[in-house]
Design a protein around this motif. Structure first.
Motif, PDB file in Angstrom:
ATOM      1  N   MET A   1     -47.415 -27.505   6.698  1.00  0.00           N
ATOM      2  CA  MET A   1     -47.518 -28.630   7.622  1.00  0.00           C
ATOM      3  C   MET A   1     -48.768 -28.473   8.481  1.00  0.00           C
ATOM      4  O   MET A   1     -49.099 -27.372   8.897  1.00  0.00           O
ATOM      5  CB  MET A   1     -46.290 -28.666   8.526  1.00  0.00           C
ATOM      6  N   GLU A   2     -49.402 -29.591   8.758  1.00  0.00           N
ATOM      7  CA  GLU A   2     -50.529 -29.537   9.677  1.00  0.00           C
ATOM      8  C   GLU A   2     -50.008 -29.175  11.066  1.00  0.00           C
ATOM      9  O   GLU A   2     -48.851 -29.407  11.380  1.00  0.00           O
ATOM     10  CB  GLU A   2     -51.257 -30.875   9.695  1.00  0.00           C
ATOM     11  N   THR A   3     -50.874 -28.634  11.887  1.00  0.00           N
ATOM     12  CA  THR A   3     -50.429 -28.079  13.165  1.00  0.00           C
ATOM     13  C   THR A   3     -50.415 -29.077  14.319  1.00  0.00           C
ATOM     14  O   THR A   3     -49.936 -28.744  15.398  1.00  0.00           O
ATOM     15  CB  THR A   3     -51.324 -26.888  13.564  1.00  0.00           C
ATOM     16  N   GLY A   4     -50.908 -30.281  14.112  1.00  0.00           N
ATOM     17  CA  GLY A   4     -51.030 -31.243  15.210  1.00  0.00           C
ATOM     18  C   GLY A   4     -49.734 -31.508  15.948  1.00  0.00           C
ATOM     19  O   GLY A   4     -49.687 -31.481  17.183  1.00  0.00           O
ATOM     20  N   ARG A   5     -48.654 -31.764  15.206  1.00  0.00           N
ATOM     21  CA  ARG A   5     -47.367 -32.043  15.859  1.00  0.00           C
ATOM     22  C   ARG A   5     -46.832 -30.803  16.565  1.00  0.00           C
ATOM     23  O   ARG A   5     -46.280 -30.890  17.660  1.00  0.00           O
ATOM     24  CB  ARG A   5     -46.348 -32.548  14.838  1.00  0.00           C
ATOM     25  N   THR A   6     -46.993 -29.650  15.936  1.00  0.00           N
ATOM     26  CA  THR A   6     -46.523 -28.400  16.547  1.00  0.00           C
ATOM     27  C   THR A   6     -47.288 -28.122  17.833  1.00  0.00           C
ATOM     28  O   THR A   6     -46.701 -27.732  18.844  1.00  0.00           O
ATOM     29  CB  THR A   6     -46.682 -27.229  15.559  1.00  0.00           C
ATOM     30  N   GLU A   7     -48.589 -28.348  17.817  1.00  0.00           N
ATOM     31  CA  GLU A   7     -49.403 -28.138  19.019  1.00  0.00           C
ATOM     32  C   GLU A   7     -49.019 -29.115  20.123  1.00  0.00           C
ATOM     33  O   GLU A   7     -48.898 -28.719  21.295  1.00  0.00           O
ATOM     34  CB  GLU A   7     -50.890 -28.293  18.690  1.00  0.00           C
ATOM     35  N   ALA A   8     -48.816 -30.376  19.775  1.00  0.00           N
ATOM     36  CA  ALA A   8     -48.436 -31.377  20.774  1.00  0.00           C
ATOM     37  C   ALA A   8     -47.073 -31.046  21.386  1.00  0.00           C
ATOM     38  O   ALA A   8     -46.894 -31.119  22.614  1.00  0.00           O
ATOM     39  CB  ALA A   8     -48.418 -32.771  20.139  1.00  0.00           C
ATOM     40  N   PHE A   9     -46.128 -30.674  20.538  1.00  0.00           N
ATOM     41  CA  PHE A   9     -44.804 -30.283  21.035  1.00  0.00           C
ATOM     42  C   PHE A   9     -44.926 -29.061  21.945  1.00  0.00           C
ATOM     43  O   PHE A   9     -44.338 -29.021  23.037  1.00  0.00           O
ATOM     44  CB  PHE A   9     -43.868 -29.988  19.858  1.00  0.00           C
ATOM     45  N   SER A  10     -45.688 -28.077  21.513  1.00  0.00           N
ATOM     46  CA  SER A  10     -45.865 -26.851  22.303  1.00  0.00           C
ATOM     47  C   SER A  10     -46.505 -27.161  23.647  1.00  0.00           C
ATOM     48  O   SER A  10     -46.069 -26.638  24.681  1.00  0.00           O
ATOM     49  CB  SER A  10     -46.726 -25.843  21.531  1.00  0.00           C
ATOM     50  N   ASP A  11     -47.534 -28.010  23.653  1.00  0.00           N
ATOM     51  CA  ASP A  11     -48.177 -28.389  24.911  1.00  0.00           C
ATOM     52  C   ASP A  11     -47.171 -29.036  25.860  1.00  0.00           C
ATOM     53  O   ASP A  11     -47.161 -28.758  27.063  1.00  0.00           O
ATOM     54  CB  ASP A  11     -49.343 -29.345  24.663  1.00  0.00           C
ATOM     55  N   GLY A  12     -46.301 -29.883  25.318  1.00  0.00           N
ATOM     56  CA  GLY A  12     -45.269 -30.511  26.143  1.00  0.00           C
ATOM     57  C   GLY A  12     -44.296 -29.506  26.715  1.00  0.00           C
ATOM     58  O   GLY A  12     -43.910 -29.595  27.879  1.00  0.00           O
TER      59      GLY A  12
END
Length: 149
Positions: A1-12
């Motif tokens: 999976m690309e990391t964009g969603r994981t990074e956005a969730f983590s930032d939140g």
């Protein structure tokens, strides 16, 4: 999976953890007769807020550095990341305990040890995340090195 969603969730999640820190700063209603004194008396909460804000901010910066180097995240990276985020969002609780216990010699030591154990858990999980990322990237790096020769 690309990391964009994981990074956005983590930032939140990091943002929520930092926000939870400030919610523990309060002046008791019974102290409003001398509000300036009551505000000053909250210094342990301010110290805890600042310390844990800087700590969570540092973890966020390191986390960003790890994920910046990734193009894709496998399920193991995502599982360790979730555990890390769980530990980070737990940090406001021991922060509050230390702020409350700092003026009580009987509770101070236990609160500080508990805070330290929470930071240890965060460190172990972050090391596991970094180790997994480095291990998973190793074959790719070896192939790139082979292509250069």
């Amino acid at each position: 999976m690309e990391t964009g969603r994981t990074e956005a969730f983590s930032d939140g999640v990091f943002a929520v953890a930092i926000t939870l820190l400030v919610l523990d700063i309060r002046v008791p209603l019974t102290a409003f007769d001398n509000l300036w004194r009551a505000i000053i008396d909250q210094w342990p909460a301010y110290l805890g807020y600042a310390t844990s804000f800087v700590t969570i901010g540092g973890i966020w910066l390191a986390h960003h550095g790890v994920f910046r180097r990734l193009q894709y995240a496998n399920s193991r990276v995502m599982q360790i990341n979730l555990l890390l985020l769980m530990a980070v969002t737990f940090l406001p609780f021991p922060t509050r305990l230390v702020a409350q216990a700092i003026q009580d010699e009987n509770a101070e030591r236990a609160a500080v040890i508990f805070y330290g154990l929470t930071l240890l858990a965060i460190s172990v999980l972050f090391s596991a995340l970094w180790g997994t990322v480095a291990r998973d990237r190793a074959p790719e790096s070896a192939e790139e090195d082979g292509d250069r020769k």
